[in-house]
Scaffold this active site. Structure first.
Site, PDB file in Angstrom:
ATOM      1  N   ARG A  78       0.831  -1.211   0.000  1.00 45.97           N
ATOM      2  CA  ARG A  78       0.000   0.000   0.000  1.00 45.97           C
ATOM      3  C   ARG A  78       0.861   1.254   0.000  1.00 45.97           C
ATOM      4  O   ARG A  78       0.517   2.250  -0.642  1.00 45.97           O
ATOM      5  CB  ARG A  78      -0.951  -0.016   1.200  1.00 45.97           C
ATOM      6  CG  ARG A  78      -2.063   1.003   1.099  1.00 45.97           C
ATOM      7  CD  ARG A  78      -3.137   0.787   2.145  1.00 45.97           C
ATOM      8  NE  ARG A  78      -2.638   0.985   3.508  1.00 45.97           N
ATOM      9  CZ  ARG A  78      -3.388   0.904   4.601  1.00 45.97           C
ATOM     10  NH1 ARG A  78      -4.674   0.609   4.497  1.00 45.97           N
ATOM     11  NH2 ARG A  78      -2.867   1.098   5.803  1.00 45.97           N
ATOM     12  N   LYS A 181      -3.095   6.475   0.974  1.00 43.57           N
ATOM     13  CA  LYS A 181      -2.868   6.872   2.366  1.00 43.57           C
ATOM     14  C   LYS A 181      -1.879   8.037   2.399  1.00 43.57           C
ATOM     15  O   LYS A 181      -0.705   7.894   2.758  1.00 43.57           O
ATOM     16  CB  LYS A 181      -2.377   5.677   3.202  1.00 43.57           C
ATOM     17  CG  LYS A 181      -2.559   5.892   4.704  1.00 43.57           C
ATOM     18  CD  LYS A 181      -2.361   4.598   5.471  1.00 43.57           C
ATOM     19  CE  LYS A 181      -2.480   4.791   6.971  1.00 43.57           C
ATOM     20  NZ  LYS A 181      -3.843   5.145   7.390  1.00 43.57           N
ATOM     21  N   GLU A 217     -16.750   6.456   3.919  1.00 42.43           N
ATOM     22  CA  GLU A 217     -16.019   5.929   5.070  1.00 42.43           C
ATOM     23  C   GLU A 217     -15.999   6.955   6.191  1.00 42.43           C
ATOM     24  O   GLU A 217     -16.438   8.090   6.025  1.00 42.43           O
ATOM     25  CB  GLU A 217     -14.600   5.504   4.690  1.00 42.43           C
ATOM     26  CG  GLU A 217     -13.651   6.608   4.294  1.00 42.43           C
ATOM     27  CD  GLU A 217     -12.241   6.088   4.027  1.00 42.43           C
ATOM     28  OE1 GLU A 217     -11.868   5.044   4.575  1.00 42.43           O
ATOM     29  OE2 GLU A 217     -11.515   6.748   3.264  1.00 42.43           O
TER      30      GLU A 217
END
Length: 339
Positions: A78, A181, A217
């Site tokens: 990620r 992220k 989210e």
């Protein structure tokens, strides 16, 4: 002396931080530093243009006396994805895992004892460094890993929290950085979070930024819901692919639940048996109610979900996943890396 049973989610200085510098097309030597301060140019792209990404994972002291790290390969992948989006160099999977292992080994006395239900939080961070003026990515990058012992983030499994839908705000653009992220996503959620806390809500739930019809989210964690024998979570291009959610999906499948990854209309909230936040820091925090307001600080309010306690399925999922992390349940999928 650390009071292991009283740990919250805050930084505690540990022995060392593990670092590496990418310059002139190659990574330098891996360094271990006792000082957690770093020196970079004030004109670094990370400071001016948000060229920064990070990860979060944990290490656990387990029932058999061994220390294990949970799914570091997934965090490495990620981070590489986020760095590619930003146009900076990231360590490969092998280097990432090597540095994570070193960070845990050099700070092993800070891994909370088995039985405390606490863990060692690991924060790998990658920033663009080097002096520049133009809006562009950075040719240099600095990667470091800091660690700290932590307990529950927010309420935890035994303290369900109320949430409010942030109809006034978006945390990401429809084709923007929401699924990476990067620090900018969290900066974009701060103001709504401040307003929500003033109104008595620890959690903010965002809708899709294109139509504002579907669940996206929470500020720093994924959304999931239980409906009968179904585990339901959003299918959205603006949601961060949570490693905890990915793990919970597999656990749910192992326990016989059907998985649905799909758009979730807001109107469906009042049909769910259970709703929760999930992520590395929280694992699972049950949501006790969700209020829908035109304005977070306004008085007009519709309760679209209401369930005061932690639901039985959320509890089972939490107990199973943490049982794997602490070596109490067989790690059937090979998720845990032994130190």
């Amino acid at each position: 002396m650390i009071e292991w049973n009283q740990l919250g989610f805050s930084y505690i200085k540990t022995n060392t931080m593990i670092c590496a510098h990418y310059k002139d097309g190659k990574w330098g030597e891996i360094e271990s530093r006792t000082d957690d301060n770093i020196t970079i140019s004030g004109l670094s792209a990370s400071l001016h243009y948000g060229v920064e990404c990070f990860e979060g994972l944990k290490a656990f002291n387990c029932k058999d006396g061994k220390t294990r790290i949970f799914r570091p390969d997934e965090n490495a992948k990620r981070l590489i994805r986020s760095a590619t989006y930003l146009g900076i160099e990231a360590p490969d999977i092998e280097m990432f895992i090597k540095m994570v292992r070193q960070a845990v080994a050099e700070n092993k006395e800070f891994v909370p004892p088995y039985g405390t239900r606490a863990s060692l939080y690991i924060r790998p961070t990658l920033i663009g460094v080097g002096a520049q003026l133009g809006v562009k990515s950075s040719e240099e990058s600095f990667f470091f890993i800091a660690v700290a012992p932590v307990g529950n983030y927010a309420g935890g499994i035994d303290a369900p929290v109320p949430a409010v839908i942030a109809r006034e705000y978006d945390r990401a653009a429809p084709k923007g950085s929401g699924s990476y992220k990067v620090g900018g996503n969290y900066a974009a959620s701060l103001y709504a979070g401040i307003e929500a806390k003033k109104a008595g809500y620890p959690a903010v739930l965002y809708l899709d930024p294109k139509e504002h019809k579907y669940i996206d989210e929470f500020s720093s964690s994924n959304f999931f819901a239980i409906k009968g024998d179904k585990y339901i979570t959003p299918d959205s291009h603006t949601v961060l692919p949570s490693i905890t959610n990915k793990s919970l999906i597999q656990v749910a499948m192992d326990l016989g639940y059907t998985i649905e990854r799909r758009p979730i209309p807001v109107e469906e909230l009042d049909t769910f048996d259970e709703v929760g936040e999930c992520g590395t820091a929280v694992v699972i925090t049950p949501v006790s109610r969700i209020d829908d307001k035109p304005s977070i600080l306004g008085k007009e309010c519709t309760k679209v979900y209401n369930y005061k306690a932690c639901g039985p399925v959320s509890r089972k999922l939490y107990d199973t996943l943490t049982g794997i992390q602490y070596g109490e349940i067989e790690d059937r999928h090979g998720w845990c890396l032994e130190l």
